[in-house]
Design an enzyme around this catalytic site. Sequence first.
Site, PDB file in Angstrom:
ATOM      1  N   HIS A 161       0.989  -1.132  -0.038  1.00  0.00           N
ATOM      2  CA  HIS A 161       0.188  -0.104   0.285  1.00  0.00           C
ATOM      3  C   HIS A 161       1.180   0.978  -0.319  1.00  0.00           C
ATOM      4  O   HIS A 161       1.964   1.308   0.780  1.00  0.00           O
ATOM      5  CB  HIS A 161      -0.481   0.322   1.190  1.00  0.00           C
TER       6      HIS A 161
ATOM      7  N   CYS B 257      -0.656   1.862  -5.746  1.00  0.00           N
ATOM      8  CA  CYS B 257      -1.171   2.909  -5.629  1.00  0.00           C
ATOM      9  C   CYS B 257       0.018   4.053  -5.552  1.00  0.00           C
ATOM     10  O   CYS B 257       0.814   4.136  -4.961  1.00  0.00           O
ATOM     11  CB  CYS B 257      -1.870   3.034  -5.144  1.00  0.00           C
TER      12      CYS B 257
END
Length: 147
Positions: free
Chosen positions: A25, A74
């Site tokens: 993440h 991301c």
Amino acid sequence: MITAVHQFLQLLDRGMYGLFYYAGHGYERSGRNYMVPIDAPQPYRPENCISVQRILQKMQERRTALNVVLLDTCRKWYNSDCAVSTVTPLKPLGNTVYGYATSENAEAYEVQDEEFSSGIFMTYLKKHILKEKKVTHMLEDVLEGKS
């Protein structure tokens, strides 16, 4: 996570090639990339995360010949109220190559590969990483999704 990054940096020395790969993440905010530890409080803030630019700065301080930073994360930020962390501008040494799993302000996606799941970036990276070619050419092939 901080300990692993520190141990990695201690392995680098003058003239070496440094390859930093992170899958997990993360996000980008104002051109700065952050890795989010699994134990970061929700909602997390930049001070709860690890700055990739700080890692690269430490890599440069070790006087590596080449730095390759591959981020399988991301690059979308959801909390615009947070201040951006301060990072000393990096010297333009011309020895750094970035590879991203996605474009700016976008999410990275995963694919199911039999019993394993990995990012689409890794799916293509695995096909090209061991080929003898310039790292920039290899990353272009990954970008284009070549087999």
